[in-house]
Design a protein around this motif. Sequence first.
Motif, short mmCIF file in Angstrom:
data_model
loop_
_atom_site.label_atom_id
_atom_site.label_comp_id
_atom_site.label_asym_id
_atom_site.label_seq_id
_atom_site.Cartn_x
_atom_site.Cartn_y
_atom_site.Cartn_z
N GLY A 234 -1.86 -5.49 -2.38
CA GLY A 234 -1.57 -4.59 -1.08
C GLY A 234 -0.75 -3.20 -1.51
N ALA B 185 -1.58 -6.81 5.93
CA ALA B 185 -2.73 -6.00 6.04
C ALA B 185 -3.97 -6.22 4.77
CB ALA B 185 -2.09 -4.80 5.38
N ARG C 61 3.78 4.38 2.52
CA ARG C 61 2.48 3.64 2.45
C ARG C 61 2.86 2.13 1.78
NH1 ARG C 61 -0.20 7.94 0.68
NH2 ARG C 61 -0.55 6.91 -1.34
N HIS C 62 3.54 2.01 0.86
CA HIS C 62 3.64 0.97 0.01
C HIS C 62 4.65 -0.09 0.62
CE1 HIS C 62 1.46 1.57 -4.00
NE2 HIS C 62 1.13 2.45 -3.20
N ALA D 222 -2.51 -0.15 -0.72
CA ALA D 222 -1.74 0.88 -0.13
C ALA D 222 -2.14 2.40 -0.56
CB ALA D 222 -0.34 0.53 -0.50
N THR E 248 2.63 -1.72 3.70
CA THR E 248 1.38 -2.22 3.27
C THR E 248 2.02 -3.82 3.13
OG1 THR E 248 0.15 -0.25 2.69
CG2 THR E 248 -0.69 -2.52 2.12
#
Length: 169
Positions: A50, A16, A8-9, A92, A12
């Motif tokens: 993010g 985003a 996810r990190h 994220a 992102t």
Amino acid sequence: MKLKRILRHLLTTDGAVRRAFTASALSAIESAITTSETSHFGQIRFAVEGALDGTALFGGQSSSERAVEVFSRLRVWDTEHNNGLLIYLLLADRAVEIVADRGIHVKVGSDAWREICSDMEAAFRQSNYESGVVAGVAAVAEQLANHFPASEAIANELSDAPVVLRHDQ
């Protein structure tokens, strides 16, 4: 460390964040903060990030640890009456943290902040970023007005403009 969190990190991007928080959304958030500060004695900042950078991510830094770091870096603590408050979003993780200076925290406490954070996170799960933050600012303002009502005009010591943190910051 969970592989899903790492992915996810890594996925992102700053794009985003720009899609979730358009210029008009950031303007609406700033207006909500400015308006709210007429009803209470607090100083609110909103920051969105993010994703964590690699060092923080692989070091296992939590969103709450990062929020305290951002609170310090943005000098939210540096107000004359110890009345600064940070609403921090780590996109994220879709995690919201509220960090309040000691003058506020002693009166309001963690339970009220946790409830506000949960409501904001629920809005974000539905991709309602702008309305989630604006509602969060209103809920924070209500808490502050209950404990620290505006009795006179005070100087706005902290900028009301939202802060968008990037990996290089």
